[in-house]
Design an enzyme around this catalytic site. Structure first.
Site, mmCIF file in Angstrom:
data_model
loop_
_atom_site.group_PDB
_atom_site.id
_atom_site.type_symbol
_atom_site.label_atom_id
_atom_site.label_comp_id
_atom_site.label_asym_id
_atom_site.label_seq_id
_atom_site.Cartn_x
_atom_site.Cartn_y
_atom_site.Cartn_z
ATOM 1 N N PRO A 274 24.202 50.859 40.419
ATOM 2 C CA PRO A 274 25.007 49.777 41.001
ATOM 3 C C PRO A 274 25.638 50.186 42.330
ATOM 4 O O PRO A 274 26.107 51.302 42.478
ATOM 5 C CB PRO A 274 26.085 49.527 39.952
ATOM 6 C CG PRO A 274 26.180 50.789 39.189
ATOM 7 C CD PRO A 274 24.826 51.422 39.218
ATOM 8 N N GLU A 275 25.592 49.281 43.284
ATOM 9 C CA GLU A 275 26.240 49.498 44.576
ATOM 10 C C GLU A 275 27.440 48.553 44.651
ATOM 11 O O GLU A 275 27.788 47.907 43.667
ATOM 12 C CB GLU A 275 25.231 49.257 45.705
ATOM 13 C CG GLU A 275 23.989 50.140 45.563
ATOM 14 C CD GLU A 275 22.970 49.954 46.684
ATOM 15 O OE1 GLU A 275 23.374 49.636 47.805
ATOM 16 O OE2 GLU A 275 21.773 50.122 46.412
#
Ligand SMILES: [Zn+2]
Length: 269
Positions: free
Chosen positions: A2-3
């Site tokens: 996840p960013e």
């Protein structure tokens, strides 16, 4: 992994289910998930704490409790979910918090890279992070000046969380394509005009990612739609949406990197 937009989406989904709830008990199923304090101190300290707010710093989730802050980094495969009613621990659950109102907060993490801290002062954990790309601090003047202080390839520098916080492989490739910059461009060769376009591109791809609830490219992140709107990421062999040239996959700093060789011609070394 996840960013920024995926973490932001997770927080927006968790917030209404968590605010105001109190922590009744904890079940730490994998000790290495917890960085600090000790498991015994964690269990004792977190009991009866109330969840007052939840926000994001870089790719970290920060849960503000009555006295402490619970910090979570999801890393490769971590996920947080709130379950209503009775809950039986699953195979990949690492930490379970029993809350009031018959709710359970579950941290599951098949690959076990995710980490949790319970601290008085989160500033210590965040002290090495660069600015937030969606904050007022992130101006084109700052970006241009910061790029000039180093002689590094653009992509690895943008991935460096101490330079700028929150970008990962997907959003960096998307932003560099939008800005028409090759990932190997030396940072100190970026002009003021290019820095302004890069800043706008970084913001635009992150804002679009958030608007589309992040990218769901593997089974961990559900519901996001940004993967259907990638410009270059994972699209090697397909036409560039701007010029039609075939998108290429190269390796930069050991990371798979997606570029349009026409739009992002490498002109400076
Ligand atoms: Zn192109």
């Amino acid at each position: 992994m996840p960013e920024l937009p995926e973490v932001e989406t997770i927080i927006r989904n968790l917030r209404p289910a968590l605010l105001g709830k109190q922590i009744l008990s904890t079940n730490l199923l994998w000790n290495h998930t917890l960085v600090s304090p000790s498991p015994a101190m964690f269990k004792k300290s977190i009991r009866d704490q109330q969840i007052q707010d939840i926000f994001r710093r870089a790719k970290f989730l920060q849960v503000k409790l009555s006295t402490y802050h619970l910090i979570v980094h999801l890393r490769m495969s971590g996920d947080l979910l709130v379950v209503l009613g009775g809950y039986q621990p699953g195979k990949h659950d690492r930490l379970i918090l029993q809350l009031t109102d018959d709710r359970t907060l579950v941290f599951s993490d098949p690959r076990k890279f995710g980490r949790v801290w319970l601290v008085d002062n989160p500033a210590k954990i965040f002290q090495t992070l660069g600015p937030e790309p969606l904050s007022d601090e992130f101006t084109s003047a700052w970006l241009h000046a910061a790029l000039q202080t180093q002689h590094r390839q653009l992509k690895p520098l943008l991935l460096d969380q101490s330079f700028l916080a929150g970008l990962g492989n997907i959003y960096t490739d998307e932003a560099l394509h939008m800005a028409r910059l090759h990932p190997l461009t030396p940072s100190d060769s970026v002009t003021k005009e290019e820095a302004e376009i890069l800043r706008m591109s970084i913001r635009e791809v992150l804002e679009e990612g958030i608007r589309r609830n992040g990218a769901s490219i593997d089974w961990v992140y559900r519901g996001g739609d940004f993967q259907n709107h990638f410009r270059v990421y994972g699209r090697q062999g397909e036409p560039c949406p701007v010029c039609g040239t075939k998108i290429e996959r190269i390796v930069v700093g050991q990371r798979g990197t997606h570029i349009c060789p026409t739009c992002q011609a490498l002109t400076k070394l």
